[in-house]
Design a protein around this motif. Structure first.
Motif, mmCIF file in Angstrom:
data_model
loop_
_atom_site.group_PDB
_atom_site.id
_atom_site.type_symbol
_atom_site.label_atom_id
_atom_site.label_comp_id
_atom_site.label_asym_id
_atom_site.label_seq_id
_atom_site.Cartn_x
_atom_site.Cartn_y
_atom_site.Cartn_z
ATOM 1 N N ALA A 1 43.846 27.355 2.352
ATOM 2 C CA ALA A 1 44.402 28.634 2.800
ATOM 3 C C ALA A 1 45.111 28.540 4.145
ATOM 4 O O ALA A 1 45.820 29.462 4.535
ATOM 5 N N VAL A 2 44.942 27.441 4.875
ATOM 6 C CA VAL A 2 45.582 27.280 6.180
ATOM 7 C C VAL A 2 46.433 26.022 6.201
ATOM 8 O O VAL A 2 46.241 25.104 5.412
ATOM 9 N N SER A 3 47.390 26.002 7.123
ATOM 10 C CA SER A 3 48.236 24.825 7.295
ATOM 11 C C SER A 3 48.051 24.297 8.713
ATOM 12 O O SER A 3 47.877 25.063 9.654
ATOM 13 N N VAL A 4 48.089 22.996 8.856
ATOM 14 C CA VAL A 4 47.912 22.348 10.151
ATOM 15 C C VAL A 4 49.168 21.535 10.450
ATOM 16 O O VAL A 4 49.656 20.785 9.602
ATOM 17 N N VAL A 5 49.699 21.681 11.674
ATOM 18 C CA VAL A 5 50.873 20.931 12.107
ATOM 19 C C VAL A 5 50.510 20.183 13.384
ATOM 20 O O VAL A 5 50.070 20.787 14.363
ATOM 21 N N SER B 1 46.147 36.962 2.834
ATOM 22 C CA SER B 1 45.004 37.215 1.954
ATOM 23 C C SER B 1 43.710 37.149 2.773
ATOM 24 O O SER B 1 43.672 36.576 3.866
ATOM 25 N N THR B 2 42.676 37.734 2.248
ATOM 26 C CA THR B 2 41.395 37.773 2.950
ATOM 27 C C THR B 2 40.870 36.364 3.206
ATOM 28 O O THR B 2 40.352 36.074 4.279
ATOM 29 N N GLY C 1 48.164 27.439 11.171
ATOM 30 C CA GLY C 1 48.796 28.649 10.650
ATOM 31 C C GLY C 1 48.234 28.989 9.285
ATOM 32 O O GLY C 1 47.424 28.249 8.729
ATOM 33 N N ARG C 2 48.680 30.119 8.749
ATOM 34 C CA ARG C 2 48.224 30.497 7.417
ATOM 35 C C ARG C 2 49.425 30.877 6.562
ATOM 36 O O ARG C 2 50.447 31.358 7.072
ATOM 37 N N ALA C 3 49.296 30.658 5.278
ATOM 38 C CA ALA C 3 50.416 30.873 4.356
ATOM 39 C C ALA C 3 50.662 32.350 4.080
ATOM 40 O O ALA C 3 51.805 32.787 3.991
ATOM 41 N N ALA D 1 40.318 34.774 6.971
ATOM 42 C CA ALA D 1 38.969 34.360 7.372
ATOM 43 C C ALA D 1 38.948 32.897 7.817
ATOM 44 O O ALA D 1 38.200 32.527 8.723
ATOM 45 N N ALA D 2 39.753 32.060 7.197
ATOM 46 C CA ALA D 2 39.733 30.630 7.483
ATOM 47 C C ALA D 2 40.592 30.236 8.688
ATOM 48 O O ALA D 2 40.420 29.156 9.239
ATOM 49 N N HIS D 3 41.488 31.100 9.112
ATOM 50 C CA HIS D 3 42.457 30.763 10.155
ATOM 51 C C HIS D 3 41.777 30.429 11.490
ATOM 52 O O HIS D 3 41.914 29.323 12.019
#
Length: 179
Positions: free
Chosen positions: A40-44, A58-59, A53-55, A63-65
Motif C-alpha cells: 500500500a506504500v511506496s518507498v523512494v 484507501s484506509t 508515499g502512498r498510492a 494506515a500503513a503510511h
C-alpha cells in the motif's frame, strides 16, 4: 496526508539503504536490518534521503503510511546509533548477572532464572541491580526488556521487583492495625 509519513528520512554518513520491492535493507556501522514493506506504500531512496508515499487514499494505505515511515526511520537510527532500555531491580537479595548471552536473575523465587538473550541483543549489568538492554532493532530491544520485567514486575506496596528506569510506581498504603 500523514504528518509523520510525509517527513523525509535523512540517511546519515556510513549508512547504506537498498530498496528492492517489497524489501528494504539498511546497513550501517552497528549491523544490518531488513524488513518487508507493505504494497500500500511506496518507498523512494534518492539524494541521501528516504521518502515514503502512498498510492491512494484507501484506509489500508493511510494506515500503513506513517507506520512504514517510522519503522524505516527506526531501522536507520538502529544501525547508526543503536537503542537501549534501562531497567532497575529493587528488593533485598534481588540481583542480576550477565554471562555471555545468558542473563542470570535471582528474584526471590526458590530457583534462579536463566534467561537466554535473543540474537542481536546484549545486556550490561551495573552493580547487580541496574540493567541496560542494548541492540539495533528497537522492537526486539523493547520486547526483551518487557520479558525481563515480567519475571518479577514491581509490586505497589514496597516497590520490589524489576521496573523501567523512568517508570514511576504508584505506591499503596499497607494495612492499618486496629486502634
Amino acid at each position: 496526508m500523514s504528518r509523520i509519513g510525509k517527513l523525509p528520512i535523512a540517511i546519515p554518513a556510513g549508512v547504506k539503504v537498498i530498496y528492492n520491492a517489497p524489501e528494504i535493507k539498511v546497513e550501517g556501522p552497528k549491523g544490518k536490518l531488513s524488513r518487508s514493506v507493505m504494497d500500500a506504500v511506496s518507498v523512494v531512496v534518492a539524494e541521501g534521503q528516504i521518502t515514503v508515499g502512498r498510492a491512494d487514499d484507501s484506509t489500508k494505505s493511510r494506515a500503513a503510511h506513517g507506520l512504514t515511515r517510522t519503522l524505516i526511520n527506526n531501522m536507520v537510527i538502529g544501525v547508526s546509533k543503536g537503542f537501549e532500555t534501562a531497567l532497575e531491580i529493587n528488593g533485598v537479595g534481588y540481583r542480576a548477572e550477565a554471562k555471555g548471552n545468558v542473563l542470570n536473575l535471582s528474584l526471590g523465587y526458590s530457583h534462579p532464572i536463566n534467561f537466554e538473550l535473543p540474537a542481536g541483543i546484549s545486556v550490561e549489568v551495573d552493580k547487580m541491580t541496574k540493567l541496560k538492554v542494548i541492540g539495533i532493532d528497537k522492537e526486539l530491544v523493547g520486547q526483551t526488556a518487557a520479558k525481563i520485567r515480567d519475571f518479577r514486575g514491581p509490586e505497589p506496596y514496597k516497590g520490589k521487583g524489576i521496573k523501567y528506569a523512568d517508570e514511576t510506581i504508584l505506591r499503596k498504603a499497607g494495612k492499618t492495625g486496629k486502634k
